[in-house]
Design an enzyme around this catalytic site. Structure first.
Site, mmCIF file in Angstrom:
data_model
loop_
_atom_site.group_PDB
_atom_site.id
_atom_site.type_symbol
_atom_site.label_atom_id
_atom_site.label_comp_id
_atom_site.label_asym_id
_atom_site.label_seq_id
_atom_site.Cartn_x
_atom_site.Cartn_y
_atom_site.Cartn_z
ATOM 1 N N ASP A 1 18.018 -56.308 -7.780
ATOM 2 C CA ASP A 1 18.595 -55.811 -9.037
ATOM 3 C C ASP A 1 18.620 -56.859 -10.138
ATOM 4 O O ASP A 1 19.255 -56.659 -11.176
ATOM 5 C CB ASP A 1 20.009 -55.265 -8.787
ATOM 6 N N GLY A 2 17.932 -57.977 -9.931
ATOM 7 C CA GLY A 2 17.772 -58.954 -11.007
ATOM 8 C C GLY A 2 18.937 -59.908 -11.158
ATOM 9 O O GLY A 2 19.403 -60.506 -10.179
ATOM 10 N N ASP B 1 17.027 -70.270 -4.799
ATOM 11 C CA ASP B 1 16.611 -71.647 -5.111
ATOM 12 C C ASP B 1 15.425 -71.625 -6.080
ATOM 13 O O ASP B 1 15.363 -72.429 -7.020
ATOM 14 C CB ASP B 1 16.200 -72.387 -3.823
ATOM 15 N N SER C 1 23.019 -63.768 -9.485
ATOM 16 C CA SER C 1 21.768 -63.181 -9.001
ATOM 17 C C SER C 1 22.090 -62.014 -8.082
ATOM 18 O O SER C 1 23.054 -62.049 -7.319
ATOM 19 C CB SER C 1 20.917 -64.236 -8.301
ATOM 20 N N MET C 2 21.255 -60.959 -8.206
ATOM 21 C CA MET C 2 21.565 -59.716 -7.493
ATOM 22 C C MET C 2 20.355 -59.212 -6.709
ATOM 23 O O MET C 2 20.102 -58.002 -6.667
ATOM 24 C CB MET C 2 22.009 -58.660 -8.514
ATOM 25 N N GLY C 3 19.575 -60.122 -6.140
ATOM 26 C CA GLY C 3 18.421 -59.720 -5.340
ATOM 27 C C GLY C 3 17.488 -58.814 -6.130
ATOM 28 O O GLY C 3 17.103 -59.146 -7.257
HETATM 29 P P1 ATP Z 1 18.955 -67.546 -1.397
HETATM 30 O O1 ATP Z 1 20.369 -68.003 -1.086
HETATM 31 O O2 ATP Z 1 18.224 -66.967 -0.226
HETATM 32 O O3 ATP Z 1 18.127 -68.604 -2.067
HETATM 33 P P2 ATP Z 1 20.292 -65.863 -3.381
HETATM 34 O O4 ATP Z 1 21.154 -64.855 -2.673
HETATM 35 O O5 ATP Z 1 20.951 -67.042 -3.974
HETATM 36 O O6 ATP Z 1 19.072 -66.316 -2.456
HETATM 37 P P3 ATP Z 1 18.970 -63.648 -4.701
HETATM 38 O O7 ATP Z 1 19.902 -62.899 -5.577
HETATM 39 O O8 ATP Z 1 18.619 -63.043 -3.386
HETATM 40 O O9 ATP Z 1 19.488 -65.145 -4.571
HETATM 41 O O10 ATP Z 1 17.577 -63.866 -5.457
HETATM 42 C C1 ATP Z 1 17.391 -64.600 -6.655
HETATM 43 C C2 ATP Z 1 16.386 -63.881 -7.524
HETATM 44 O O11 ATP Z 1 15.149 -63.659 -6.814
HETATM 45 C C3 ATP Z 1 16.842 -62.492 -7.959
HETATM 46 O O12 ATP Z 1 17.678 -62.581 -9.108
HETATM 47 C C4 ATP Z 1 15.504 -61.808 -8.211
HETATM 48 O O13 ATP Z 1 14.969 -62.189 -9.451
HETATM 49 C C5 ATP Z 1 14.617 -62.371 -7.096
HETATM 50 N N1 ATP Z 1 14.707 -61.528 -5.879
HETATM 51 C C6 ATP Z 1 15.432 -61.746 -4.771
HETATM 52 N N2 ATP Z 1 15.305 -60.719 -3.877
HETATM 53 C C7 ATP Z 1 14.463 -59.845 -4.444
HETATM 54 C C8 ATP Z 1 13.923 -58.565 -4.043
HETATM 55 N N3 ATP Z 1 14.252 -58.000 -2.880
HETATM 56 N N4 ATP Z 1 13.085 -57.933 -4.908
HETATM 57 C C9 ATP Z 1 12.758 -58.487 -6.102
HETATM 58 N N5 ATP Z 1 13.233 -59.674 -6.526
HETATM 59 C C10 ATP Z 1 14.069 -60.344 -5.721
#
Ligand code: ATP
Length: 312
Positions: free
Chosen positions: A224-225, A252, A220-222
């Protein structure tokens, strides 16, 4: 049924402040205590999506009772093993620019007897589990390879094991050949000890992890999908821009969407759309593990998943 393990649940207290300053008295405009911990976020989103889950792990003391009461209030089935020590409290302080500062307690120590009691219950619950999600850190007192042991049990019983952890417990857990792991970029860098510069790096590292027997790796890339790598293909997920409020718990939430897609028999592309839509919707809410079904439907139509042809 989906069973969700949370070894170290917490009361998550969210404070909204105008400005967060170290070394001065702060007044919170908004306080929101919820039942937290990565697995509970997964369960909350699954519940919103209409799926019944069973939450298991350890709860103790007054905080444990409070967490249980919060889960009961929203109708989430929970069968935690009771422990002597107190469950933890975690703080998330958000300022008016939506900058978040988290303070996480390490949590209680689990005794040998409590582990035995948990394992007795686990062996029963696995009989009716199709997907087992294990999220977050191990509690103190559990062996470092505990996710490996649990993953091995799942393999023996043909249960899909989804592991969302980090550090040593993830590294060891991978040896049980989970159905899915979902590191973010930072977790993948820590796991591989390689600095990631682009998607090809993600694919290279993921392929080396596939060799250990993991079936699917979702990175997962925030904003960036996501990138999914398995032995047959690489899928890249592109998501629209949204106005974010609090991204804690988006990973999660994406695990919740992924598990449900798999349980319902969706293909991987549709599963990835649901997964990302859940992560996005969570990011638009102040509470962790909170999603809106209308937004999810809208995002599913907007998210693009395509097969990525890498240069590596
Ligand atoms: P956490 O540990 O807080 O649960 P994480 O770092 O494991 O998060 P992320 O990559 O931040 O996971 O987020 C998971 C998914 O949520 C992303 O792949 C995306 O689909 C969505 N997402 C997270 N942040 C954003 C954002 N700033 N804008 C749009 N979608 C987001």
């Amino acid at each position: 049924m989906i069973t969700v393990i949370t070894f170290n649940p917490s009361i998550d207290r969210l404070y909204k402040l105008n400005k967060f300053e170290i070394g001065s008295v702060q007044r919170a405009n908004f306080v929101n205590p919820t039942a937290g911990g990565k697995g509970l976020n997964v369960a909350k989103v699954l519940k919103k999506l209409g799926e019944d889950v069973n939450c298991i792990g350890f709860l103790g003391g007054f905080n444990g009772k409070y967490i249980k009461s919060k889960l009961d209030e929203i109708g989430i089935k929970n069968n935690f093993t009771q422990i002597k020590e107190e469950s933890r409290i975690c703080l998330n302080i958000i300022d008016s620019n939506n900058k978040s500062t988290e303070i996480l307690e390490s949590g209680p120590n689990i005794t040998k007897e409590e582990i035995d009691e948990f394992e007795n219950y686990l062996s029963k619950v696995l009989e009716e589990t199709e997907i087992l999600v294990a999220s977050g850190s191990l509690a103190k007192g559990l062996p470092k390879d505990y996710y490996l042991r649990i993953g091995n049990l799942c393999r023996q019983k043909n249960i899909k094991f989804i592991l969302d952890s980090s550090g040593e417990s993830l590294k060891l857990g991978i040896n049980s050949k989970p159905y899915l792991i979902k590191p973010n970029i930072e977790e993948l860098e820590n796991l591989s000890k390689i600095k990631i510069k682009n998607v090809d790096d993600i694919i290279n590292i993921s392929r080396s992890i596939l060799l250990k027997g993991v079936e699917n790796i979702c990175v997962s890339m925030g904003k960036d999908g996501m990138v999914l790598v398995n032995k047959d293909f690489v899928y890249k997920v592109e998501i629209p821009n949204i106005k974010i409020v609090n991204t804690v718990g988006s990973g999660d939430s994406s695990i919740a969407g992924f598990s449900l897609g798999i349980l319902k028999g969706y293909d991987l592309k549709d599963t990835l759309k649901l997964s990302n839509a859940c992560g996005m919707s969570n990011a638009m809410h102040i509470s962790t593990g909170d999603v809106n079904l209308e937004d999810i439907d809208k995002f599913i139509d907007e998210i693009k998943v395509y097969e990525y042809v890498s240069n590596v």
